[in-house]
Design a protein around this motif. Structure first.
Motif, mmCIF file in Angstrom:
data_model
loop_
_atom_site.group_PDB
_atom_site.id
_atom_site.type_symbol
_atom_site.label_atom_id
_atom_site.label_comp_id
_atom_site.label_asym_id
_atom_site.label_seq_id
_atom_site.Cartn_x
_atom_site.Cartn_y
_atom_site.Cartn_z
ATOM 1 N N UNK A 26 0.845 -1.192 0.000
ATOM 2 C CA UNK A 26 0.000 0.000 0.000
ATOM 3 C C UNK A 26 0.878 1.239 0.000
ATOM 4 N N UNK A 27 0.314 2.335 -0.433
ATOM 5 C CA UNK A 27 1.051 3.592 -0.491
ATOM 6 C C UNK A 27 0.130 4.732 -0.891
ATOM 7 N N UNK A 28 0.696 5.923 -0.922
ATOM 8 C CA UNK A 28 -0.055 7.128 -1.272
ATOM 9 C C UNK A 28 -0.061 7.328 -2.778
ATOM 10 N N UNK A 29 -1.146 7.860 -3.315
ATOM 11 C CA UNK A 29 -1.230 8.150 -4.746
ATOM 12 C C UNK A 29 -0.460 9.436 -5.018
ATOM 13 N N UNK A 30 0.505 9.362 -5.947
ATOM 14 C CA UNK A 30 1.298 10.530 -6.313
ATOM 15 C C UNK A 30 0.729 11.237 -7.537
ATOM 16 N N UNK A 31 0.209 10.452 -8.489
ATOM 17 C CA UNK A 31 -0.306 11.036 -9.731
ATOM 18 C C UNK A 31 -1.326 10.094 -10.365
ATOM 19 N N UNK A 32 -2.387 10.669 -10.946
ATOM 20 C CA UNK A 32 -3.397 9.895 -11.654
ATOM 21 C C UNK A 32 -3.370 10.313 -13.120
ATOM 22 N N UNK A 33 -3.159 9.352 -14.024
ATOM 23 C CA UNK A 33 -3.159 9.616 -15.470
ATOM 24 C C UNK A 33 -4.488 9.130 -16.044
ATOM 25 N N UNK A 34 -5.406 10.060 -16.272
ATOM 26 C CA UNK A 34 -6.748 9.713 -16.732
ATOM 27 C C UNK A 34 -6.752 9.207 -18.173
ATOM 28 N N UNK A 44 5.549 1.571 -4.793
ATOM 29 C CA UNK A 44 4.967 0.390 -5.435
ATOM 30 C C UNK A 44 5.423 0.341 -6.888
ATOM 31 N N UNK A 45 5.654 -0.855 -7.396
ATOM 32 C CA UNK A 45 6.078 -1.072 -8.785
ATOM 33 C C UNK A 45 7.374 -0.320 -9.099
ATOM 34 N N UNK A 46 8.375 -0.556 -8.273
ATOM 35 C CA UNK A 46 9.661 0.127 -8.428
ATOM 36 C C UNK A 46 10.442 -0.470 -9.603
ATOM 37 N N UNK A 47 11.032 0.418 -10.412
ATOM 38 C CA UNK A 47 11.871 0.004 -11.534
ATOM 39 C C UNK A 47 13.219 0.708 -11.411
ATOM 40 N N UNK A 48 14.234 0.102 -12.006
ATOM 41 C CA UNK A 48 15.564 0.705 -11.985
ATOM 42 C C UNK A 48 15.770 1.518 -13.254
ATOM 43 N N UNK A 64 19.118 4.503 -10.547
ATOM 44 C CA UNK A 64 18.168 5.057 -9.581
ATOM 45 C C UNK A 64 16.875 4.249 -9.633
ATOM 46 N N UNK A 65 16.266 4.066 -8.470
ATOM 47 C CA UNK A 65 14.977 3.377 -8.420
ATOM 48 C C UNK A 65 13.867 4.412 -8.370
ATOM 49 N N UNK A 66 12.806 4.156 -9.139
ATOM 50 C CA UNK A 66 11.658 5.055 -9.101
ATOM 51 C C UNK A 66 10.380 4.266 -9.347
ATOM 52 N N UNK A 67 9.226 4.902 -9.061
ATOM 53 C CA UNK A 67 7.942 4.241 -9.222
ATOM 54 C C UNK A 67 7.553 4.179 -10.694
ATOM 55 N N UNK A 68 6.813 3.135 -11.026
ATOM 56 C CA UNK A 68 6.280 2.964 -12.367
ATOM 57 C C UNK A 68 4.755 2.934 -12.244
ATOM 58 N N UNK A 69 4.033 3.507 -13.230
ATOM 59 C CA UNK A 69 2.565 3.527 -13.125
ATOM 60 C C UNK A 69 1.957 2.130 -13.210
ATOM 61 N N UNK A 70 0.843 1.929 -12.485
ATOM 62 C CA UNK A 70 0.088 0.682 -12.564
ATOM 63 C C UNK A 70 -1.357 1.013 -12.911
#
Length: 115
Positions: A26-34, A44-48, A64-70
């Motif tokens: 679980x985690x906080x929503x950072x961005x919503x792509x409509x 969540x869904x971390x990618x390098x 660097x590790x960062x989040x990927x959209x799901x």
């Protein structure tokens, strides 16, 4: 341009992943792509991401590790009690004015902040 996908998620609420490789996190929503029906969730869904150093822009290279959209369909809103739930809408009256509020299907808790 594609028609935006209707969704019920907003920025900042806490969500729980219900399917995929990060199921249960679980985690906080950072961005919503409509347009694409995707959501970016914190941690969540971390990618390098491999970046090349660029001294002129003060960018340090490395991995660097960062989040990927799901997909939005893979997350559920979490109530203040920590229960993952679906979202419903209902009209709430306050004096003469009525407004549409989001509520949790489990427990009936109102998810919107009072305006």
């Amino acid at each position: 341009m594609a028609k935006p996908i209707p969704h019920r998620h907003q920025n900042r609420p806490k969500v729980k992943v219900i399917s995929g490789r990060d199921k249960g996190k679980s985690g906080r929503v950072l961005h919503v792509d409509r347009e694409q029906g995707k959501v970016l969730v914190e941690g969540v869904s971390m990618v390098k991401r491999h970046t090349r150093p660029n001294p002129s822009r003060q960018i340090k290279g490395g991995i660097a590790e960062r989040e990927s959209p799901i997909a939005i369909s893979n997350v559920m809103i979490v109530t203040s009690g920590g229960v993952a739930t679906r979202i419903g809408y209902r009209m709430e009256r306050s004096g003469a004015a009525a407004r549409r509020v989001r509520f949790a299907k489990k427990g009936g808790e109102i998810l919107d902040k009072k305006a």
